[in-house]
Scaffold this motif. Structure first.
Motif, PDB file in Angstrom:
ATOM      1  N   SER A 101       0.812  -1.220   0.000  1.00 35.87           N
ATOM      2  CA  SER A 101       0.000   0.000   0.000  1.00 35.87           C
ATOM      3  C   SER A 101       0.841   1.264   0.000  1.00 35.87           C
ATOM      4  O   SER A 101       0.311   2.370   0.035  1.00 35.87           O
ATOM      5  CB  SER A 101      -0.922   0.001   1.221  1.00 35.87           C
ATOM      6  OG  SER A 101      -1.749  -1.123   1.187  1.00 35.87           O
ATOM      7  N   MET A 102       2.158   1.096  -0.013  1.00 35.83           N
ATOM      8  CA  MET A 102       3.030   2.269  -0.083  1.00 35.83           C
ATOM      9  C   MET A 102       3.345   2.584  -1.536  1.00 35.83           C
ATOM     10  O   MET A 102       3.338   1.707  -2.402  1.00 35.83           O
ATOM     11  CB  MET A 102       4.352   1.966   0.640  1.00 35.83           C
ATOM     12  CG  MET A 102       4.214   1.727   2.122  1.00 35.83           C
ATOM     13  SD  MET A 102       5.824   1.277   2.802  1.00 35.83           S
ATOM     14  CE  MET A 102       5.376   0.986   4.503  1.00 35.83           C
TER      15      MET A 102
ATOM     16  N   ARG B 163       8.534   3.328  -0.362  1.00 39.10           N
ATOM     17  CA  ARG B 163       9.257   2.091  -0.063  1.00 39.10           C
ATOM     18  C   ARG B 163      10.765   2.318  -0.088  1.00 39.10           C
ATOM     19  O   ARG B 163      11.506   1.724   0.672  1.00 39.10           O
ATOM     20  CB  ARG B 163       8.924   1.017  -1.102  1.00 39.10           C
ATOM     21  CG  ARG B 163       7.515   0.488  -0.953  1.00 39.10           C
ATOM     22  CD  ARG B 163       7.250  -0.582  -1.987  1.00 39.10           C
ATOM     23  NE  ARG B 163       5.847  -0.563  -2.381  1.00 39.10           N
ATOM     24  CZ  ARG B 163       5.357  -1.165  -3.457  1.00 39.10           C
ATOM     25  NH1 ARG B 163       6.173  -1.816  -4.266  1.00 39.10           N
ATOM     26  NH2 ARG B 163       4.086  -1.107  -3.729  1.00 39.10           N
ATOM     27  N   ARG B 164      11.179   3.161  -1.037  1.00 39.34           N
ATOM     28  CA  ARG B 164      12.624   3.391  -1.145  1.00 39.34           C
ATOM     29  C   ARG B 164      13.124   4.333  -0.067  1.00 39.34           C
ATOM     30  O   ARG B 164      14.279   4.287   0.324  1.00 39.34           O
ATOM     31  CB  ARG B 164      12.955   3.954  -2.539  1.00 39.34           C
ATOM     32  CG  ARG B 164      13.041   2.858  -3.589  1.00 39.34           C
ATOM     33  CD  ARG B 164      13.677   3.368  -4.856  1.00 39.34           C
ATOM     34  NE  ARG B 164      12.834   4.346  -5.564  1.00 39.34           N
ATOM     35  CZ  ARG B 164      11.905   3.995  -6.461  1.00 39.34           C
ATOM     36  NH1 ARG B 164      11.743   2.729  -6.788  1.00 39.34           N
ATOM     37  NH2 ARG B 164      11.179   4.913  -7.051  1.00 39.34           N
ATOM     38  N   ASN B 165      12.242   5.151   0.410  1.00 38.89           N
ATOM     39  CA  ASN B 165      12.667   6.139   1.395  1.00 38.89           C
ATOM     40  C   ASN B 165      11.639   6.245   2.533  1.00 38.89           C
ATOM     41  O   ASN B 165      10.833   7.174   2.559  1.00 38.89           O
ATOM     42  CB  ASN B 165      12.840   7.491   0.689  1.00 38.89           C
ATOM     43  CG  ASN B 165      13.451   8.510   1.627  1.00 38.89           C
ATOM     44  OD1 ASN B 165      13.910   8.159   2.717  1.00 38.89           O
ATOM     45  ND2 ASN B 165      13.435   9.763   1.213  1.00 38.89           N
ATOM     46  N   PRO B 166      11.658   5.301   3.442  1.00 48.45           N
ATOM     47  CA  PRO B 166      10.623   5.239   4.488  1.00 48.45           C
ATOM     48  C   PRO B 166      10.594   6.471   5.381  1.00 48.45           C
ATOM     49  O   PRO B 166       9.600   6.704   6.076  1.00 48.45           O
ATOM     50  CB  PRO B 166      11.018   4.002   5.305  1.00 48.45           C
ATOM     51  CG  PRO B 166      11.999   3.249   4.460  1.00 48.45           C
ATOM     52  CD  PRO B 166      12.666   4.248   3.570  1.00 48.45           C
ATOM     53  N   ASP B 167      11.658   7.277   5.351  1.00 51.35           N
ATOM     54  CA  ASP B 167      11.705   8.445   6.235  1.00 51.35           C
ATOM     55  C   ASP B 167      10.620   9.468   5.939  1.00 51.35           C
ATOM     56  O   ASP B 167      10.261  10.256   6.808  1.00 51.35           O
ATOM     57  CB  ASP B 167      13.088   9.119   6.145  1.00 51.35           C
ATOM     58  CG  ASP B 167      14.156   8.246   6.778  1.00 51.35           C
ATOM     59  OD1 ASP B 167      13.778   7.400   7.623  1.00 51.35           O
ATOM     60  OD2 ASP B 167      15.342   8.399   6.434  1.00 51.35           O
TER      61      ASP B 167
ATOM     62  N   SER C 213      -0.026  11.359   8.054  1.00 48.55           N
ATOM     63  CA  SER C 213      -1.138  11.180   7.120  1.00 48.55           C
ATOM     64  C   SER C 213      -0.841  10.062   6.128  1.00 48.55           C
ATOM     65  O   SER C 213      -1.728   9.327   5.722  1.00 48.55           O
ATOM     66  CB  SER C 213      -1.463  12.510   6.419  1.00 48.55           C
ATOM     67  OG  SER C 213      -0.681  12.687   5.269  1.00 48.55           O
ATOM     68  N   ARG C 214       0.425   9.957   5.728  1.00 49.67           N
ATOM     69  CA  ARG C 214       0.789   8.859   4.825  1.00 49.67           C
ATOM     70  C   ARG C 214       0.558   7.515   5.527  1.00 49.67           C
ATOM     71  O   ARG C 214       0.076   6.559   4.928  1.00 49.67           O
ATOM     72  CB  ARG C 214       2.273   8.953   4.426  1.00 49.67           C
ATOM     73  CG  ARG C 214       2.544   9.986   3.341  1.00 49.67           C
ATOM     74  CD  ARG C 214       4.056  10.065   3.085  1.00 49.67           C
ATOM     75  NE  ARG C 214       4.415  11.195   2.245  1.00 49.67           N
ATOM     76  CZ  ARG C 214       4.605  11.111   0.931  1.00 49.67           C
ATOM     77  NH1 ARG C 214       4.459   9.951   0.316  1.00 49.67           N
ATOM     78  NH2 ARG C 214       4.942  12.164   0.227  1.00 49.67           N
ATOM     79  N   ARG C 215       0.908   7.459   6.794  1.00 46.25           N
ATOM     80  CA  ARG C 215       0.741   6.205   7.529  1.00 46.25           C
ATOM     81  C   ARG C 215      -0.724   5.821   7.641  1.00 46.25           C
ATOM     82  O   ARG C 215      -1.076   4.649   7.521  1.00 46.25           O
ATOM     83  CB  ARG C 215       1.355   6.318   8.929  1.00 46.25           C
ATOM     84  CG  ARG C 215       2.872   6.384   8.879  1.00 46.25           C
ATOM     85  CD  ARG C 215       3.493   6.517  10.243  1.00 46.25           C
ATOM     86  NE  ARG C 215       4.889   6.893  10.090  1.00 46.25           N
ATOM     87  CZ  ARG C 215       5.809   6.749  11.026  1.00 46.25           C
ATOM     88  NH1 ARG C 215       5.466   6.251  12.197  1.00 46.25           N
ATOM     89  NH2 ARG C 215       7.049   7.100  10.802  1.00 46.25           N
ATOM     90  N   ARG C 216      -1.576   6.842   7.871  1.00 45.64           N
ATOM     91  CA  ARG C 216      -3.019   6.558   7.966  1.00 45.64           C
ATOM     92  C   ARG C 216      -3.547   6.024   6.638  1.00 45.64           C
ATOM     93  O   ARG C 216      -4.320   5.089   6.581  1.00 45.64           O
ATOM     94  CB  ARG C 216      -3.784   7.811   8.385  1.00 45.64           C
ATOM     95  CG  ARG C 216      -3.825   8.015   9.899  1.00 45.64           C
ATOM     96  CD  ARG C 216      -4.872   9.031  10.304  1.00 45.64           C
ATOM     97  NE  ARG C 216      -4.597  10.377   9.764  1.00 45.64           N
ATOM     98  CZ  ARG C 216      -3.708  11.227  10.295  1.00 45.64           C
ATOM     99  NH1 ARG C 216      -3.028  10.878  11.386  1.00 45.64           N
ATOM    100  NH2 ARG C 216      -3.494  12.411   9.758  1.00 45.64           N
ATOM    101  N   ARG C 217      -3.068   6.663   5.546  1.00 41.43           N
ATOM    102  CA  ARG C 217      -3.509   6.220   4.223  1.00 41.43           C
ATOM    103  C   ARG C 217      -3.093   4.757   3.983  1.00 41.43           C
ATOM    104  O   ARG C 217      -3.875   3.938   3.510  1.00 41.43           O
ATOM    105  CB  ARG C 217      -2.869   7.113   3.156  1.00 41.43           C
ATOM    106  CG  ARG C 217      -3.451   6.894   1.751  1.00 41.43           C
ATOM    107  CD  ARG C 217      -2.467   7.273   0.660  1.00 41.43           C
ATOM    108  NE  ARG C 217      -1.428   6.268   0.493  1.00 41.43           N
ATOM    109  CZ  ARG C 217      -0.136   6.509   0.530  1.00 41.43           C
ATOM    110  NH1 ARG C 217       0.326   7.717   0.757  1.00 41.43           N
ATOM    111  NH2 ARG C 217       0.738   5.533   0.352  1.00 41.43           N
TER     112      ARG C 217
END
Lengths: 443, 316
Positions: free
Chosen positions: A381-382, A387-391, A396-400
């Motif tokens: 879902s990322m 995925r290449r740059n988890p930082d 909000s991205r995490r909720r999505r």
């Protein structure tokens, strides 16, 4: 396989190695636990006693106790002695000067001879040999049909006769047949028998005499208990074995029988069976198994399996990434897929240094089931960039991602934490340090 | 009931071998008996005796501890008294959970008694199922076999051959078929034909393979459509040569299928099957039957007294 034993020994010696100096009494205490662990692993009680005695002599007699890291020294001694018992070098199949080479299998009922015969046939076939299987188990109902079915599946010819024939005749004519068709190897699958059944043991003697096999292998169930030594010894005395195959090593049996039998008979273990599929036969490596017993992992087998299951380039890349710890979440996902192809993750984890205790602590569901699926779903879902740059993953991205993968933001956070720890651990590993605190990794 | 002794004795050809191995065993027991005093050394030797019979470190320690306590309380000083005490301790442990199965009486639902046999690969499930079929048939029951091992090559042929030999019907589909569907058909067939015992032979599976354990649960789910209580007995077939892994097997199969008892197969070798002691102690599962050879008659209901005597004495 041996994970419980290695876990115990690791526990005993990490306690010992935490100390600077050891008294003789402390060594005895540690070795007592080694003995119990060996017994629980089904190592024969006499073998366990001798083993501990030997280690003790070497430990107390040398300067080990005065050295700075006595615990590690003892681990080293235990490791060395284990390798000595397990047969030193790994051992290959020996053919005869003239074709066909005869490989004869023997064993107790249910040890896995027929399955092993098929696995050996595939193994030899893959090495480029022409193989003939001979169905010489005329006693067990439908044993001949079983071998014939397996032969069909592997496309290996099977020689068989009607059930009113005798095992001796089947073997004799089977070898002749192998000659006729120009086979390099002929594998004799004999019926299971008790080592105390005189008549049946005589049959094996006769078959051996008539076919002069270059390999006469005893198939031993790795779950066998204290009696393993008795039966193996009887078979060896009676028909003169050339080696052992340990079957069913893919379960959680600790396989102490391997240790006992090699110690008592001096016979090498030539292969281990690690699953029901015909490919699930592996060469036996005493050194790797010994380090596995001591919880030091089996990175070599891991890399080899990876090579078998993916192309060389990818395998190298994976090894490089494991070693250099430069992988990102995309690699993580790819690895999840590739590792899955190598077999159950629980089995793969055991081979990674320091992971054996982890894999034991986690239930197989965690490793191979839903947990893995939701990990996968989260990474899927990322976006590739994430995925290449988890930082860059903010709230909000995490909720999505959580709603996209049907998980919760907590689970996403957990995965990210685990991933970071893993990165850190890989860095430590590649710099030679043992990982710490990896147990928390999978939550 | 035939005694275990007699069953074992019938095999004349194995007699010599058995004797040999049991003689060396007996020599050790005799040595122990000849010790003059009940002391720690004696207890240690008894401990070793149990461990070499696969009883396991933990269970052995617990049994020896109880013997030590009782010996002290009763102020026993005689070696033979201590051994007697140990035997009693083990017999009472092995009898605690009973050793009987419904002998083919119809279950509460009134339908046929459904017995499922399960275990890891190579323990002798199919042969043991044939023995059970013979046993129940001898008791006047009408038996139907379900060939639910559709995985192992030729397992169906094997069970069908046994069915013919024993004289009972076998319900089978093709190799690779659905084990649960076969069990279902067998139960339906049993009802239609008025059979009162259904024996289900399942594929061998290592208890660590979760997907295969799940597959077995499906048999229960599907059967429950016909009889919510079925299977009424789920019997773990255990190879007597198995070591400490037997406990892990029993635990996993109990968790997955609610094991109701153990069939201890292959007791005709030199292994003593002591792991069942650990299984009874740890999991409280009863041992129901023993298997002692390759013929269908080579089985008997489990007798704790004889089992323990076997542990301590040679065949004379």
């Amino acid at each position: 396989m041996f994970e419980s034993l290695s876990e115990k020994l690791t526990a005993v010696f990490s306690r010992l190695s935490g100390k600077g100096r050891l008294t003789e009494k402390e060594v005895d205490e540690g070795l007592r636990e080694v003995r119990l662990a060996l017994l629980e692993a089904d190592v024969n009680f006499r073998v366990a006693r001798d083993f501990v005695q030997k280690v003790r002599e070497r430990a107390v007699g040398s300067q080990v106790l005065e050295s700075l890291s006595p615990g590690q020294q003892i681990v080293k001694i235990v490791n060395e002695e284990l390798i000595v018992i397990l047969g030193g070098e790994s051992s290959k199949l020996v053919g005869s000067d003239h074709s066909p080479s005869v490989l004869m299998l023997a064993g107790l009922q249910g040890s896995g001879k027929t399955t092993t015969a098929a696995k050996l046939a595939l193994h030899l076939k893959r090495d480029g040999h022409k193989v003939l299987l001979v169905a010489a188990d005329l006693r067990r109902l439908a044993a001949v049909e079983q071998l014939e079915t397996l032969g069909r599946q592997l496309d290996v010819p099977v020689y068989s006769e009607a059930s009113d024939s005798s095992a001796l005749n089947v073997c004799r004519r089977g070898v002749q047949k192998a000659k006729d068709i120009g086979a390099a190897w002929v594998i004799l699958d004999t019926g299971g028998r008790l080592h105390i059944d005189d008549e049946m043991m005589e049959e094996l003697e006769e078959i051996k005499k008539a076919t002069s096999p270059s390999e006469l292998l005893l198939v031993v169930d790795s779950m066998t208990g204290q009696d393993a030594v008795n039966s193996a010894q009887s078979f060896n005395e009676r028909i003169g074995l050339t080696g052992l195959i340990m079957s069913k090593m893919d379960g959680d049996a600790r396989g102490g029988a391997a240790l006992s039998i090699t110690q008592v008979t001096g016979l090498p273990v030539k292969f281990i069976g690690t699953g029901e599929r015909a490919e699930a036969l592996e060469a036996f490596h005493p050194d790797r198994l010994a380090s596995r017993i001591l919880g030091m992992g089996d990175i070599l087998t891991l890399v080899e399996r990876a090579q078998e299951n993916m192309d060389q380039e990818r395998a190298k890349e994976m090894e490089r990434k494991i070693r250099s710890a430069t992988f990102n979440l995309e690699d993580f996902l790819e690895q999840l897929h590739q590792i899955k192809r190598m077999g159950p993750l629980s089995q793969v984890l055991e081979m990674i240094p320091g992971f054996s205790s982890l894999s034991k602590r986690m239930s197989p569901e965690d490793l191979d089931g839903d947990h893995m699926k939701s990990l996968e779903a989260i990474v899927y879902s990322m976006t590739p960039k994430e995925r290449r740059n988890p930082d860059i993953l903010n709230g909000s991205r995490r909720r999505r991602i959580a709603s996209g993968s049907g998980t919760t933001p907590q689970q996403v956070n957990q995965l990210l934490n685990q991933f970071r720890q893993m990165q850190k651990m890989m860095k430590q590993m590649s710099s030679g340090k043992m990982p710490r605190g990896i147990r928390s990794m999978f939550g | 009931m035939k005694s275990m002794f007699k069953l074992l004795r019938r095999h004349d050809k194995v007699q010599d071998g058995l004797k040999r191995s049991r003689e060396s065993w007996f020599a050790r027991v005799t040595q122990i008996v000849q010790r003059s005093r009940l002391d720690e050394t004696l207890l240690e030797e008894l401990e070793e005796l149990l461990i070499s019979a696969d009883v396991g470190v933990a269970t052995t320690a617990q049994i020896i501890e109880r013997v030590r306590d009782k010996a002290e309380a009763q102020r026993l000083t005689d070696t033979s008294d201590a051994i007697e005490l140990l035997k009693q301790e083990m017999v009472s442990l092995l009898s605690a959970k009973g050793t009987s199965i419904h002998s083919g009486q119809p279950p509460a639902s009134g339908g046929p008694l459904v017995i499922l046999a399960m275990g890891v690969n190579g323990v002798g499930k199919t042969t043991s199922v044939a023995k059970l079929a013979h046993y129940f048939k001898e008791q006047g029951n009408r038996v139907i076999l379900a060939a639910s091992d559709t995985f192992r090559a030729a397992a169906i042929d094997q069970l069908q051959a046994w069915g013919q030999r024993v004289g009972v019907d076998v319900i089978a589909h093709n190799p690779g078929g659905d084990p649960a569907a076969i069990a279902y058909d067998a139960l339906e067939a049993a009802r239609a034909r008025g059979a009162n015992v259904v024996l289900i032979d399942t594929a061998g599976r290592l208890h660590t393979k979760l997907n295969l354990m799940e597959e077995m649960k499906k048999i229960t789910r599907v059967l429950s459509r016909l009889d919510p209580e079925a299977p009424h007995e789920t019997i773990l077939i255990l190879d007597a040569t198995t070591g400490q892994n037997g406990l892990a097997q029993a635990r996993s199969f109990t968790e997955a299928m609610g094991c109701t008892g153990v069939f201890l197969a292959k007791l005709d070798g030199t292994a003593r099957g002591g792991i069942v002691v650990a299984i009874v102690q740890e999991l409280g599962l009863p041992v129901l039957f023993i298997g002692t050879g390759e013929a269908v008659e080579d089985m008997a209901p489990f007798d704790p007294g004889e089992f323990v005597e076997e542990l301590f004495s040679p065949i004379s």
